[in-house]
Motif scaffolding. Structure first.
Motif, short mmCIF file in Angstrom:
data_model
loop_
_atom_site.label_atom_id
_atom_site.label_comp_id
_atom_site.label_asym_id
_atom_site.label_seq_id
_atom_site.Cartn_x
_atom_site.Cartn_y
_atom_site.Cartn_z
N ILE A 12 42.70 46.35 41.03
CA ILE A 12 41.92 44.99 41.19
C ILE A 12 42.24 44.64 42.51
CG2 ILE A 12 41.40 42.70 40.54
CD1 ILE A 12 42.29 43.56 37.78
N ASN A 32 36.59 46.51 41.20
CA ASN A 32 37.05 45.32 40.69
C ASN A 32 37.88 44.53 41.48
OD1 ASN A 32 36.47 46.34 38.01
ND2 ASN A 32 38.11 47.60 37.98
N GLN A 78 27.88 37.88 38.44
CA GLN A 78 29.26 37.76 38.14
C GLN A 78 29.44 36.50 37.45
OE1 GLN A 78 30.48 36.45 42.38
NE2 GLN A 78 28.38 37.34 42.86
#
Length: 79
Positions: A12, A32, A78
């Motif tokens: 991430i 991510n 999102q």
């Protein structure tokens, strides 16, 4: 691309609000990432202005809470 050998694309990526632009979101569609949304974006500014503490959810970490919104920016869904 030398940088692609240095980045674990399954991790991430955490970045400040400078990362958050329509072009960058399109480039990162398969990655991510976590970033603060800049308040120069009208939708973000409106959400902050409409903030009501009773809408917050308790977090597993004591003393923290959050609110989740589903939005689309730059054609990218999102939360």
């Amino acid at each position: 691309m030398e940088y692609s050998k240095q980045i674990d694309f399954d991790s991430i990526m955490v970045a400040d609000s400078a990362l958050y632009s329509e072009n960058n979101l399109r480039l990162m569609v398969n990655m991510n990432w976590i970033s603060r949304v800049p308040l120069s974006i009208k939708k973000a500014k409106n959400l902050v202005r409409a903030f009501i503490s009773k809408d917050m959810r308790a977090c597993e970490i004591k003393g923290y809470s959050y609110r989740e919104e589903q939005v689309s920016y730059g054609g990218i869904e999102q939360r």
